[in-house]
Design a protein around this motif. Structure first.
Motif, PDB file in Angstrom:
ATOM      1  N   THR A 188     -27.115  -9.782  -3.093  1.00 43.09           N
ATOM      2  CA  THR A 188     -27.838  -9.117  -4.173  1.00 43.09           C
ATOM      3  C   THR A 188     -28.910  -8.241  -3.542  1.00 43.09           C
ATOM      4  O   THR A 188     -29.365  -8.510  -2.431  1.00 43.09           O
ATOM      5  CB  THR A 188     -28.490 -10.134  -5.134  1.00 43.09           C
ATOM      6  OG1 THR A 188     -29.357 -10.982  -4.380  1.00 43.09           O
ATOM      7  CG2 THR A 188     -27.441 -10.973  -5.852  1.00 43.09           C
ATOM      8  N   ALA A 189     -29.282  -7.203  -4.252  1.00 44.18           N
ATOM      9  CA  ALA A 189     -30.298  -6.270  -3.762  1.00 44.18           C
ATOM     10  C   ALA A 189     -31.603  -6.495  -4.515  1.00 44.18           C
ATOM     11  O   ALA A 189     -31.589  -6.939  -5.671  1.00 44.18           O
ATOM     12  CB  ALA A 189     -29.820  -4.833  -3.967  1.00 44.18           C
ATOM     13  N   PRO A 190     -32.733  -6.189  -3.896  1.00 39.01           N
ATOM     14  CA  PRO A 190     -34.019  -6.332  -4.591  1.00 39.01           C
ATOM     15  C   PRO A 190     -34.075  -5.526  -5.891  1.00 39.01           C
ATOM     16  O   PRO A 190     -34.760  -5.905  -6.830  1.00 39.01           O
ATOM     17  CB  PRO A 190     -35.039  -5.805  -3.578  1.00 39.01           C
ATOM     18  CG  PRO A 190     -34.382  -5.979  -2.251  1.00 39.01           C
ATOM     19  CD  PRO A 190     -32.913  -5.781  -2.501  1.00 39.01           C
ATOM     20  N   SER A 191     -33.307  -4.444  -5.953  1.00 36.59           N
ATOM     21  CA  SER A 191     -33.282  -3.611  -7.163  1.00 36.59           C
ATOM     22  C   SER A 191     -32.531  -4.282  -8.315  1.00 36.59           C
ATOM     23  O   SER A 191     -32.614  -3.830  -9.451  1.00 36.59           O
ATOM     24  CB  SER A 191     -32.620  -2.272  -6.853  1.00 36.59           C
ATOM     25  OG  SER A 191     -31.262  -2.479  -6.510  1.00 36.59           O
ATOM     26  N   GLY A 192     -31.744  -5.331  -8.010  1.00 32.63           N
ATOM     27  CA  GLY A 192     -30.991  -6.034  -9.048  1.00 32.63           C
ATOM     28  C   GLY A 192     -29.493  -5.828  -8.970  1.00 32.63           C
ATOM     29  O   GLY A 192     -28.742  -6.460  -9.693  1.00 32.63           O
ATOM     30  N   GLY A 193     -29.050  -4.948  -8.091  1.00 25.49           N
ATOM     31  CA  GLY A 193     -27.613  -4.747  -7.915  1.00 25.49           C
ATOM     32  C   GLY A 193     -27.009  -5.902  -7.135  1.00 25.49           C
ATOM     33  O   GLY A 193     -27.711  -6.728  -6.553  1.00 25.49           O
ATOM     34  N   ALA A 194     -25.690  -5.959  -7.129  1.00 28.21           N
ATOM     35  CA  ALA A 194     -24.986  -7.005  -6.376  1.00 28.21           C
ATOM     36  C   ALA A 194     -23.683  -6.431  -5.842  1.00 28.21           C
ATOM     37  O   ALA A 194     -23.129  -5.482  -6.407  1.00 28.21           O
ATOM     38  CB  ALA A 194     -24.698  -8.205  -7.266  1.00 28.21           C
ATOM     39  N   SER A 195     -23.221  -7.022  -4.747  1.00 24.82           N
ATOM     40  CA  SER A 195     -21.965  -6.574  -4.160  1.00 24.82           C
ATOM     41  C   SER A 195     -21.255  -7.752  -3.510  1.00 24.82           C
ATOM     42  O   SER A 195     -21.876  -8.771  -3.193  1.00 24.82           O
ATOM     43  CB  SER A 195     -22.213  -5.480  -3.121  1.00 24.82           C
ATOM     44  OG  SER A 195     -23.006  -5.997  -2.065  1.00 24.82           O
ATOM     45  N   ALA A 196     -19.960  -7.583  -3.326  1.00 26.05           N
ATOM     46  CA  ALA A 196     -19.158  -8.592  -2.639  1.00 26.05           C
ATOM     47  C   ALA A 196     -17.840  -7.954  -2.223  1.00 26.05           C
ATOM     48  O   ALA A 196     -17.395  -6.975  -2.829  1.00 26.05           O
ATOM     49  CB  ALA A 196     -18.891  -9.793  -3.540  1.00 26.05           C
ATOM     50  N   GLY A 223     -39.248  -1.630 -19.495  1.00 29.60           N
ATOM     51  CA  GLY A 223     -39.939  -2.686 -18.773  1.00 29.60           C
ATOM     52  C   GLY A 223     -39.077  -3.886 -18.414  1.00 29.60           C
ATOM     53  O   GLY A 223     -39.592  -4.916 -18.001  1.00 29.60           O
ATOM     54  N   LEU A 224     -37.770  -3.741 -18.580  1.00 33.18           N
ATOM     55  CA  LEU A 224     -36.848  -4.838 -18.271  1.00 33.18           C
ATOM     56  C   LEU A 224     -35.829  -4.372 -17.231  1.00 33.18           C
ATOM     57  O   LEU A 224     -35.247  -3.295 -17.352  1.00 33.18           O
ATOM     58  CB  LEU A 224     -36.104  -5.291 -19.527  1.00 33.18           C
ATOM     59  CG  LEU A 224     -36.952  -5.708 -20.728  1.00 33.18           C
ATOM     60  CD1 LEU A 224     -36.064  -6.070 -21.902  1.00 33.18           C
ATOM     61  CD2 LEU A 224     -37.877  -6.852 -20.362  1.00 33.18           C
ATOM     62  N   THR A 225     -35.612  -5.203 -16.211  1.00 42.33           N
ATOM     63  CA  THR A 225     -34.578  -4.933 -15.213  1.00 42.33           C
ATOM     64  C   THR A 225     -33.468  -5.953 -15.417  1.00 42.33           C
ATOM     65  O   THR A 225     -33.721  -7.159 -15.476  1.00 42.33           O
ATOM     66  CB  THR A 225     -35.139  -5.061 -13.782  1.00 42.33           C
ATOM     67  OG1 THR A 225     -36.188  -4.109 -13.617  1.00 42.33           O
ATOM     68  CG2 THR A 225     -34.058  -4.813 -12.742  1.00 42.33           C
ATOM     69  N   TRP A 226     -32.246  -5.436 -15.538  1.00 40.85           N
ATOM     70  CA  TRP A 226     -31.085  -6.306 -15.702  1.00 40.85           C
ATOM     71  C   TRP A 226     -30.415  -6.450 -14.347  1.00 40.85           C
ATOM     72  O   TRP A 226     -29.865  -5.493 -13.810  1.00 40.85           O
ATOM     73  CB  TRP A 226     -30.140  -5.741 -16.759  1.00 40.85           C
ATOM     74  CG  TRP A 226     -30.771  -5.801 -18.115  1.00 40.85           C
ATOM     75  CD1 TRP A 226     -31.516  -4.834 -18.721  1.00 40.85           C
ATOM     76  CD2 TRP A 226     -30.758  -6.918 -18.995  1.00 40.85           C
ATOM     77  NE1 TRP A 226     -31.955  -5.276 -19.942  1.00 40.85           N
ATOM     78  CE2 TRP A 226     -31.504  -6.551 -20.135  1.00 40.85           C
ATOM     79  CE3 TRP A 226     -30.186  -8.188 -18.938  1.00 40.85           C
ATOM     80  CZ2 TRP A 226     -31.690  -7.423 -21.205  1.00 40.85           C
ATOM     81  CZ3 TRP A 226     -30.371  -9.049 -20.013  1.00 40.85           C
ATOM     82  CH2 TRP A 226     -31.116  -8.666 -21.124  1.00 40.85           C
ATOM     83  N   SER A 227     -30.494  -7.653 -13.770  1.00 44.29           N
ATOM     84  CA  SER A 227     -30.046  -7.944 -12.407  1.00 44.29           C
ATOM     85  C   SER A 227     -28.780  -8.788 -12.399  1.00 44.29           C
ATOM     86  O   SER A 227     -28.605  -9.669 -13.241  1.00 44.29           O
ATOM     87  CB  SER A 227     -31.129  -8.714 -11.654  1.00 44.29           C
ATOM     88  OG  SER A 227     -32.316  -7.972 -11.615  1.00 44.29           O
ATOM     89  N   TRP A 228     -27.930  -8.553 -11.390  1.00 49.96           N
ATOM     90  CA  TRP A 228     -26.675  -9.270 -11.240  1.00 49.96           C
ATOM     91  C   TRP A 228     -26.789 -10.395 -10.225  1.00 49.96           C
ATOM     92  O   TRP A 228     -27.505 -10.281  -9.247  1.00 49.96           O
ATOM     93  CB  TRP A 228     -25.578  -8.317 -10.770  1.00 49.96           C
ATOM     94  CG  TRP A 228     -25.224  -7.271 -11.770  1.00 49.96           C
ATOM     95  CD1 TRP A 228     -25.648  -5.971 -11.783  1.00 49.96           C
ATOM     96  CD2 TRP A 228     -24.399  -7.434 -12.914  1.00 49.96           C
ATOM     97  NE1 TRP A 228     -25.115  -5.321 -12.856  1.00 49.96           N
ATOM     98  CE2 TRP A 228     -24.342  -6.191 -13.577  1.00 49.96           C
ATOM     99  CE3 TRP A 228     -23.685  -8.510 -13.444  1.00 49.96           C
ATOM    100  CZ2 TRP A 228     -23.609  -5.993 -14.733  1.00 49.96           C
ATOM    101  CZ3 TRP A 228     -22.956  -8.316 -14.612  1.00 49.96           C
ATOM    102  CH2 TRP A 228     -22.917  -7.078 -15.240  1.00 49.96           C
ATOM    103  N   SER A 229     -26.015 -11.462 -10.440  1.00 51.15           N
ATOM    104  CA  SER A 229     -25.864 -12.514  -9.434  1.00 51.15           C
ATOM    105  C   SER A 229     -24.743 -12.089  -8.475  1.00 51.15           C
ATOM    106  O   SER A 229     -23.991 -11.156  -8.758  1.00 51.15           O
ATOM    107  CB  SER A 229     -25.521 -13.850 -10.104  1.00 51.15           C
ATOM    108  OG  SER A 229     -24.294 -13.760 -10.816  1.00 51.15           O
ATOM    109  N   THR A 230     -24.620 -12.780  -7.360  1.00 57.01           N
ATOM    110  CA  THR A 230     -23.577 -12.461  -6.385  1.00 57.01           C
ATOM    111  C   THR A 230     -22.198 -12.792  -6.969  1.00 57.01           C
ATOM    112  O   THR A 230     -21.985 -13.907  -7.447  1.00 57.01           O
ATOM    113  CB  THR A 230     -23.789 -13.261  -5.088  1.00 57.01           C
ATOM    114  OG1 THR A 230     -25.105 -13.011  -4.604  1.00 57.01           O
ATOM    115  CG2 THR A 230     -22.786 -12.865  -4.020  1.00 57.01           C
ATOM    116  N   PRO A 231     -21.265 -11.838  -6.944  1.00 58.90           N
ATOM    117  CA  PRO A 231     -19.922 -12.097  -7.477  1.00 58.90           C
ATOM    118  C   PRO A 231     -19.207 -13.219  -6.712  1.00 58.90           C
ATOM    119  O   PRO A 231     -19.342 -13.331  -5.490  1.00 58.90           O
ATOM    120  CB  PRO A 231     -19.200 -10.763  -7.276  1.00 58.90           C
ATOM    121  CG  PRO A 231     -20.301  -9.744  -7.233  1.00 58.90           C
ATOM    122  CD  PRO A 231     -21.439 -10.439  -6.543  1.00 58.90           C
ATOM    123  N   THR A 232     -18.462 -14.041  -7.447  1.00 55.03           N
ATOM    124  CA  THR A 232     -17.731 -15.158  -6.855  1.00 55.03           C
ATOM    125  C   THR A 232     -16.279 -15.155  -7.337  1.00 55.03           C
ATOM    126  O   THR A 232     -15.950 -14.546  -8.355  1.00 55.03           O
ATOM    127  CB  THR A 232     -18.361 -16.516  -7.223  1.00 55.03           C
ATOM    128  OG1 THR A 232     -18.344 -16.654  -8.642  1.00 55.03           O
ATOM    129  CG2 THR A 232     -19.776 -16.628  -6.717  1.00 55.03           C
TER     130      THR A 232
END
Length: 142
Positions: free
Chosen positions: A94-102, A71-80
């Motif tokens: 960032t993606a609605p699913s919690g992923g992130a890319s840069a 019941g927990l989603t671990w989401s990333w912030s935008t890499p800097t």
């Protein structure tokens, strides 16, 4: 010139040919690129804590995936980047699913760190622990 043939081409064509030959023989560094071929270095969740070496002109692509369990989603912030003069971020999301890319471009010699944080988002009826997980890669540009 020995072995060179000249044709009676119109001036416009001759000037275009000279421009193409000049561009092909000009060193890449004069165009703001490093000599050699630029590479794309891809970093993922498992690269946390790693150090990498990049060459001027390389792109560093960060692709982080989220995780969902209990019941927990671990989401990333935008890499800097810690230093945009060394590594300039050209895209980031960032993606609605919690992923992130840069994508970060190696601009100048030096060292910069690429960082992001993973945080918890609870599903309804669940509670997140008060934990923030850092992710960091050190990039040396030569």
């Amino acid at each position: 010139m020995v072995g060179t043939k000249w044709s009676a081409a119109p001036w416009g064509t001759a000037l275009a040919l000279v421009a193409v030959v000049a561009a092909a023989t000009t060193p890449a560094a004069a165009h703001g690129q490093a000599s050699g071929r630029a590479q794309r270095i891809v970093l993922t969740n498992s690269d946390n804590g790693r150090s990498v070496t990049a060459t001027l002109g390389d792109d560093i692509e960060v692709r982080l995936t989220s995780s969902h369990e209990n019941g927990l989603t671990w989401s990333w912030s935008t890499p800097t980047s810690s230093d945009s003069t060394v590594l300039r971020r050209t895209t980031g999301a960032t993606a609605p699913s919690g992923g992130a890319s840069a994508v970060l471009h190696a601009e100048h010699d030096g060292t910069a760190t690429v960082t992001t944080q993973r945080r918890c988002r609870p599903d309804p009826g669940h509670v997140c622990p008060l934990v923030i997980t850092p992710w960091k890669v050190t990039v040396e540009v030569k």
